[in-house]
Structure formats: C-alpha cells, structure tokens
Scaffold this motif. Structure first.
Motif, PDB file in Angstrom:
ATOM      1  N   ILE A  48      90.865 -28.900 -34.409  1.00  0.00           N
ATOM      2  CA  ILE A  48      90.900 -30.187 -35.105  1.00  0.00           C
ATOM      3  C   ILE A  48      90.423 -29.941 -36.523  1.00  0.00           C
ATOM      4  O   ILE A  48      89.476 -29.176 -36.742  1.00  0.00           O
ATOM      5  N   VAL A  49      91.074 -30.580 -37.512  1.00  0.00           N
ATOM      6  CA  VAL A  49      90.596 -30.505 -38.889  1.00  0.00           C
ATOM      7  C   VAL A  49      90.159 -31.900 -39.314  1.00  0.00           C
ATOM      8  O   VAL A  49      90.795 -32.904 -38.985  1.00  0.00           O
ATOM      9  N   THR A  50      89.022 -31.972 -40.032  1.00  0.00           N
ATOM     10  CA  THR A  50      88.487 -33.249 -40.509  1.00  0.00           C
ATOM     11  C   THR A  50      88.263 -33.179 -42.012  1.00  0.00           C
ATOM     12  O   THR A  50      87.915 -32.123 -42.559  1.00  0.00           O
ATOM     13  N   GLY A  51      88.461 -34.317 -42.680  1.00  0.00           N
ATOM     14  CA  GLY A  51      88.178 -34.426 -44.111  1.00  0.00           C
ATOM     15  C   GLY A  51      87.125 -35.488 -44.330  1.00  0.00           C
ATOM     16  O   GLY A  51      87.185 -36.568 -43.718  1.00  0.00           O
ATOM     17  N   SER A  52      86.162 -35.209 -45.196  1.00  0.00           N
ATOM     18  CA  SER A  52      84.984 -36.083 -45.301  1.00  0.00           C
ATOM     19  C   SER A  52      84.651 -36.468 -46.730  1.00  0.00           C
ATOM     20  O   SER A  52      85.063 -35.815 -47.698  1.00  0.00           O
ATOM     21  N   CYS A  53      83.839 -37.524 -46.824  1.00  0.00           N
ATOM     22  CA  CYS A  53      83.313 -37.968 -48.111  1.00  0.00           C
ATOM     23  C   CYS A  53      82.350 -36.938 -48.704  1.00  0.00           C
ATOM     24  O   CYS A  53      82.031 -37.003 -49.889  1.00  0.00           O
ATOM     25  N   ASP A  54      81.903 -35.970 -47.886  1.00  0.00           N
ATOM     26  CA  ASP A  54      80.989 -34.937 -48.398  1.00  0.00           C
ATOM     27  C   ASP A  54      81.721 -33.849 -49.183  1.00  0.00           C
ATOM     28  O   ASP A  54      81.145 -32.815 -49.508  1.00  0.00           O
ATOM     29  N   LYS A  55      83.048 -34.079 -49.461  1.00  0.00           N
ATOM     30  CA  LYS A  55      83.886 -33.206 -50.292  1.00  0.00           C
ATOM     31  C   LYS A  55      84.378 -31.964 -49.560  1.00  0.00           C
ATOM     32  O   LYS A  55      84.973 -31.074 -50.177  1.00  0.00           O
ATOM     33  N   THR A  56      84.140 -31.883 -48.244  1.00  0.00           N
ATOM     34  CA  THR A  56      84.565 -30.690 -47.507  1.00  0.00           C
ATOM     35  C   THR A  56      85.557 -31.049 -46.411  1.00  0.00           C
ATOM     36  O   THR A  56      85.655 -32.206 -45.986  1.00  0.00           O
ATOM     37  N   THR A  57      86.279 -30.021 -45.974  1.00  0.00           N
ATOM     38  CA  THR A  57      87.103 -30.123 -44.765  1.00  0.00           C
ATOM     39  C   THR A  57      86.581 -29.083 -43.777  1.00  0.00           C
ATOM     40  O   THR A  57      86.152 -27.991 -44.178  1.00  0.00           O
ATOM     41  N   ILE A  58      86.628 -29.435 -42.489  1.00  0.00           N
ATOM     42  CA  ILE A  58      86.102 -28.527 -41.457  1.00  0.00           C
ATOM     43  C   ILE A  58      87.127 -28.376 -40.340  1.00  0.00           C
ATOM     44  O   ILE A  58      87.715 -29.370 -39.882  1.00  0.00           O
ATOM     45  N   VAL A  59      87.353 -27.134 -39.920  1.00  0.00           N
ATOM     46  CA  VAL A  59      88.174 -26.861 -38.732  1.00  0.00           C
ATOM     47  C   VAL A  59      87.229 -26.642 -37.561  1.00  0.00           C
ATOM     48  O   VAL A  59      86.271 -25.852 -37.652  1.00  0.00           O
ATOM     49  N   TRP A  60      87.502 -27.362 -36.452  1.00  0.00           N
ATOM     50  CA  TRP A  60      86.652 -27.305 -35.266  1.00  0.00           C
ATOM     51  C   TRP A  60      87.381 -26.608 -34.123  1.00  0.00           C
ATOM     52  O   TRP A  60      88.563 -26.849 -33.897  1.00  0.00           O
ATOM     53  N   ASP A  61      86.654 -25.743 -33.431  1.00  0.00           N
ATOM     54  CA  ASP A  61      87.164 -25.096 -32.226  1.00  0.00           C
ATOM     55  C   ASP A  61      86.895 -26.040 -31.056  1.00  0.00           C
ATOM     56  O   ASP A  61      85.741 -26.260 -30.675  1.00  0.00           O
ATOM     57  N   VAL A  62      87.965 -26.621 -30.503  1.00  0.00           N
ATOM     58  CA  VAL A  62      87.803 -27.655 -29.475  1.00  0.00           C
ATOM     59  C   VAL A  62      87.173 -27.094 -28.203  1.00  0.00           C
ATOM     60  O   VAL A  62      86.281 -27.701 -27.614  1.00  0.00           O
ATOM     61  N   LYS A  63      87.629 -25.922 -27.785  1.00  0.00           N
ATOM     62  CA  LYS A  63      87.129 -25.337 -26.540  1.00  0.00           C
ATOM     63  C   LYS A  63      85.654 -24.966 -26.662  1.00  0.00           C
ATOM     64  O   LYS A  63      84.847 -25.214 -25.763  1.00  0.00           O
ATOM     65  N   ALA A  64      85.292 -24.349 -27.793  1.00  0.00           N
ATOM     66  CA  ALA A  64      83.895 -23.936 -28.008  1.00  0.00           C
ATOM     67  C   ALA A  64      83.010 -25.114 -28.421  1.00  0.00           C
ATOM     68  O   ALA A  64      81.779 -24.993 -28.416  1.00  0.00           O
ATOM     69  N   GLU A  65      83.624 -26.224 -28.783  1.00  0.00           N
ATOM     70  CA  GLU A  65      82.911 -27.425 -29.210  1.00  0.00           C
ATOM     71  C   GLU A  65      81.985 -27.146 -30.399  1.00  0.00           C
ATOM     72  O   GLU A  65      80.844 -27.620 -30.450  1.00  0.00           O
ATOM     73  N   GLU A  66      82.489 -26.377 -31.367  1.00  0.00           N
ATOM     74  CA  GLU A  66      81.709 -26.069 -32.559  1.00  0.00           C
ATOM     75  C   GLU A  66      82.644 -25.860 -33.750  1.00  0.00           C
ATOM     76  O   GLU A  66      83.850 -25.672 -33.576  1.00  0.00           O
ATOM     77  N   TRP A  67      82.057 -25.869 -34.943  1.00  0.00           N
ATOM     78  CA  TRP A  67      82.894 -25.712 -36.133  1.00  0.00           C
ATOM     79  C   TRP A  67      83.317 -24.260 -36.296  1.00  0.00           C
ATOM     80  O   TRP A  67      82.551 -23.337 -36.042  1.00  0.00           O
ATOM     81  N   LYS A  68      84.558 -24.093 -36.704  1.00  0.00           N
ATOM     82  CA  LYS A  68      85.135 -22.755 -36.883  1.00  0.00           C
ATOM     83  C   LYS A  68      84.986 -22.300 -38.333  1.00  0.00           C
ATOM     84  O   LYS A  68      84.583 -21.174 -38.593  1.00  0.00           O
TER      85      LYS A  68
END
Length: 556
Positions: free
Chosen positions: A323-343
């Motif tokens: 999953i990729v998310t875009g935020s007001c904190d000026k960053t984008t993060i890719v998350w590993d769904v299976k590991a339940e943590e940010w990649k």
C-alpha cells in the motif's frame, strides 16, 4: 453590544476554507485552532457566513462614516467607499473623505449644470434653424416623388406580372419531380434527461457527518464509505433492482471506528479508502496520520503508523502486497501488508503530498502542493522521473490502463498528460476556467476489457464543467455543461460508454459519451463528494455532504 469571540471567528474561517474548496488548508487550520473542541453546532451556521459577516461589518462602517459627517444632509446621495479605505482608515478620516468628495462633486455638478444650460440654449437655436430648412426640403421632395411614381407605375406592373408567371411555372416543375426544396435539420436534442425515480434509489443512513469517500468492492456487492464522523462503513447492497422506499428495509452496516470512545473527534476523519484487487481487504486513511486495514467482516487487521500528519491519499498495488500513502507531512510511504510495517519512506516533496497512484507493483507517482510530480520505485533512493510544469498545487495524478501515460490536474487551471519517454509534458490541456479538482481515464483502449474503444481522459473542475479529452491528440472532445457548482468527482462506467459526475449543486448526472449529453440525472439533498460504479455497471453510489450515501439503479 454583542461581540464575536476568537473561537467563533476561527469556526467561521474554518467553514469558509471548506466551502471555498481549500480542503487541505482547512484541515491544517482546523487542527491548530482545535475546531473539534468548538461548542458551535455547525448545522446552525448558514453557508457563506464569514463573507456575509464581513460584508455586513463593512456596510455598518460605511453607514457610520456617512452619518458621522456633521455637514451631511440625509437627503444627499449616499457615498460608497472602497473596502480597502474602510479597513485602513478610522471613522473621522472616512468622514473627511466623504465631505471633500461631496464638495468636489457639488462643484462639478454646478459646472455641469451651467454647461448643460448653455448647450441647451445653443441646441434650441440650432434646432429652430434646421426645422425651417427641413420644411423647405420636404416640399421639394414631395414634388420629386410624385413625378417618379407616375413614371414607374406602368413598368412595375409589367414586372409583377412576369414574376408571377415564373413562380407558377416553377411550382409546376417541382410538383412533377416530387419537390426539390431542402429541409432544415435540427441537430440539438429537445428531449430532457430522465430523472432517476425514488423507486430506483436506496438511501444508506448511519453516518453522522459528511461522507467524503465511497468505493465498491471489486469482487462482490459490498460498498464502503468513509466519513468525517471518524468511521468507515461496509454496506451489503442487495443484488437486483432497488425496492421502493415504502417497501425497503434499513440496511445494517459494519461500522469501522477510527477512534476510541467519543466519535466526534475531527482528528480522525476518514479521508480516503481503497479495496485490494481481490476485494478481501479494505484500507482506510485518516486525519490522525494512520492507515488501517480491515477485513470484510469489519475486523481491524492492521494499523500502520509512521506519518506525522493527515493521510490524504492511499492505494493498493495490483498484486495486493503493498500500500502507498501520501500525507500532509510531505512524505509518501510504501507499506508491506504482510509484514504490517513500512517498507520505504520517500521524502522528495517540499509540500503536503495530495495524491498517489501505482504504475506497476513496484512503481508509483505522487503529486503535491509544491507543484511537482515524482515517479518513484521501491528500492530506489531518488525519483526515477521528475515532472515539473504545473504552476499550482497538483491535486490528482492517474496512470492510464497501460501505465505508459500519466495524467495530472492542478489549481493552475490545466490538466497535463506526461510520458516517461520525455521530461516535458506530452499534452497541455487548457480549456477549463477554474481549478481542476480530479481526473479519470476511461476503461477503454489497449490493456482494458474494451480494447476497441478510444482511450479518453475526463477532467472535473470548479468551473462546474466536465471535459472529455482525446488522449492521443490532446484535443477537447466534449465540454459537459450541466452542473451549476464545482464538480468534485467523475467516474466512467465499466463499459466506457457513460460517465457519472457529482457536484456541490447536489446533482448527479450520467452522460452518454457517444452523444455528449445527459441521459439520466438525480437530485440529492446535499453536495456530492464522490461517485463510483459497481463492476456490473448497473449501480452507482454517491456520497453526500448531508451524511448519507445513495445507491442508484442505472438502466437504459
């Protein structure tokens, strides 16, 4: 005398930002001003309250300045002042301005009156002379006309007879061949679009604040919605036609709470939702900066925390492992769904990230208030492509079905189409008159289930129009003009033959892309924030500002 408090003023400013479409500024201001703790009932505050309040204040100040002038006669013309004068000067200074203005105006009026009197006297003398000359000329003209009429009367009679003979002969010839006169063809449709009846509408009630997002499950008849009441909901929509309201049974929904205890905390607004490709998991992003993953049974599977600001956009990749998310904190993060943590966290933007969209299972694009677009790849420490060309906030980015073209839209009143083969934009689409809020590609052309149909791009704007573009040529095909207020959402039908649009004017229109006209329409009771079709293309969901979700049957 009544006075306004800072809390009340902050609430009016917050409402003004929301109503004007400055959504991101409203989020930030609302957080800093603690609007969620404000005791004011927003339902009692009418739209446009801040502007009305300021206008009335200026009018009062203007009236005070006029009446405080001791030399003023109440029967005199009221002196209107510029807003900047009213803001920068006190009542005494404004009174002096009005007094000087009236004295100057009186002098000018006296001069004008004197000039007018003199001019009137001159005009009267000139008129009398012309009248005498005119009478003499009329006498001469009467004699001349009488002579000409007598000379031409016989000639005119002969020409009339000949014309009548020609007309008679022409009618006889036309009658012999079945008629040769052309018929004007009216190409404009005179038929009115058909209203979708209430019997074809299911109303989903339960949210206690505006519903800003909705999405159909790709594998079933589930519909998800996200709201400012700190919840998302999963609705099981019965298959087949909607039942009339009198026969319908209220639908129960799974309530996905994003806050413990009180549900009125504005810091937990659900801002974005997305299903995975299999339709087994729902991801939500909220104003608290957390992404959450839920099962179709409403069970919270994962909570993804790393952002330090609200999440504005969230997308699953096609494979469903990231999953990729875009935020007001000026960053984008890719998350590993299976590991339940940010990649991986990408920190390239210098302003809030407004939208993200996957190109492939490993690569995505992001846009921001910094006017920039970056294409990023998991594992890479720098963007693989940088697109600079917009002169305002880039509100939305979308890849075409093949992942070869990227469309973007901006507050700079343009949409653009980009290719990975070049740095500059491929097409610059400049037909809108105001900010463009969103764009969508049609599910047509190569890489889709409708490969033989042309690929087009739709753009929706604050100018109340939806425009359809030829993606290959970058040319306007249709300008769909049917709404009266900003259009926040558009969605293509699965077969690519229709497009639905939702507006703040409370109406949902369904347009035929073959004819470029409205074929169905529905009038709700609140502004529409998003519309979406189910996979079969026979139902459309719309989420409204008055806390409801509507499901409409669509049949042609």
């Amino acid at each position: 005398m009544a006075s306004i408090t800072s809390v009340e003023l902050n609430f009016l400013i917050f409402r003004y930002l929301n109503e004007s479409g400055f959504t991101h500024s409203a989020y930030t201001f609302g957080n800093e001003a603690a609007i969620n703790k404000c005791p004011i009932d927003g339902n009692l505050v009418p739209p446009g309250a801040l502007v009305t309040f300021v206008q009335k204040g200026l009018q009062y100040f203007e009236m005070e300045a006029n009446l405080s002038n001791c030399d003023a006669d109440l029967d005199e013309d009221f002196s209107f002042l510029q807003p900047l004068d009213l803001i920068t000067k006190n009542v005494h200074e404004l009174g002096q301005m009005i007094s000087e203005r009236r004295k100057k105006l009186l002098k000018e009026r006296n001069k004008e009156v004197e000039k007018e009197h003199e001019a009137e006297r001159g005009r009267a003398r000139e008129k009398e002379r012309h009248q005498r000359e005119k009478e003499v000329e009329k006498d001469r003209e009467r004699v001349k006309v009488a002579k000409e009429r007598e000379q031409h009367v016989n000639k005119t009679d002969r020409e009339v007879v000949r014309d009548q003979e020609k007309v008679t002969a022409k009618h006889e010839v036309n009658g012999a061949v079945g008629g040769s006169e052309s018929t004007d063809i009216c190409t404009a449709s005179t038929s009115q679009p058909r209203q979708i009846p209430n019997s074809d509408v299911t109303i989903l009630e339960g949210h206690t604040s505006e519903v800003c997002a909705c999405a159909w499950c790709p594998s079933g008849s589930l519909l998800a919605s996200g709201s400012g009441d700190s919840t998302a909901r999963i609705w099981a929509i019965p298959e087949g036609r909607c039942k009339p309201v009198s026969q319908s049974v209220p639908l129960d929904a799974l309530v996905l709470k994003h806050v413990r205890g009180k549900t009125s905390e504005k810091t937990n607004d659900v801002t974005t939702i997305d299903w995975n490709g299999e339709g087994t998991l729902l991801a939500t992003g909220s104003y608290d900066g957390q992404a959450r993953i839920w099962t179709t049974n409403g069970e919270l599977k994962s909570t993804l925390s790393k952002h330090t600001g609200p999440i504005f956009s969230l997308k699953w990749n096609k494979r469903g492992d990231y999953i990729v998310t875009g935020s007001c904190d000026k960053t984008t993060i890719v998350w590993d769904v299976k590991a339940e943590e940010w990649k991986q966290q990408f920190e390239f933007h210098t302003g809030p990230a407004l939208d993200v969209d996957w190109r492939s299972n490993m690569s995505f694009a992001s846009s921001s208030t910094d006017n920039m677009i970056y294409v990023c790849k998991i594992g890479e420490t720098r963007p693989t492509h940088t697109f600079a060309g917009h002169e305002g906030e880039v509100n939305c980015v979308k890849w075409d079905p093949t992942g070869s073209l990227l469309a973007s839209c901006s507050d700079d009143v343009t949409a653009k189409i980009w290719s990975l083969k070049q740095e500059n934009y491929l097409h610059d689409l400049r037909e809108h008159a105001k900010e463009i809020y969103t764009i969508r590609w049609s599910p047509t052309g190569p890489g889709t289930t409708n490969p033989n149909k042309k690929l087009v791009l739709a753009s929706a704007s604050f100018d109340s129009t939806v425009k359809i573009w030829d993606a290959e040529l970058g040319k306007l095909i249709y300008s769909l003009n049917g709404h009266r207020q900003p259009v926040y959402s558009v969605a293509f039908s699965p077969n690519g033959e229709y497009i639905a649009s939702g507006s703040l004017d409370k109406s949902l229109h369904i347009w035929s892309l073959k004819e470029g006209k409205i074929v169905r329409t529905y009038a709700g009771s609140g502004g529409i924030f998003e519309v979406c079709w189910n996979k079969e293309g026979d139902k459309i969901a719309a989420c409204f500002a008055n806390n409801i979700v509507s499901v409409l049957d669509f049949r042609m």
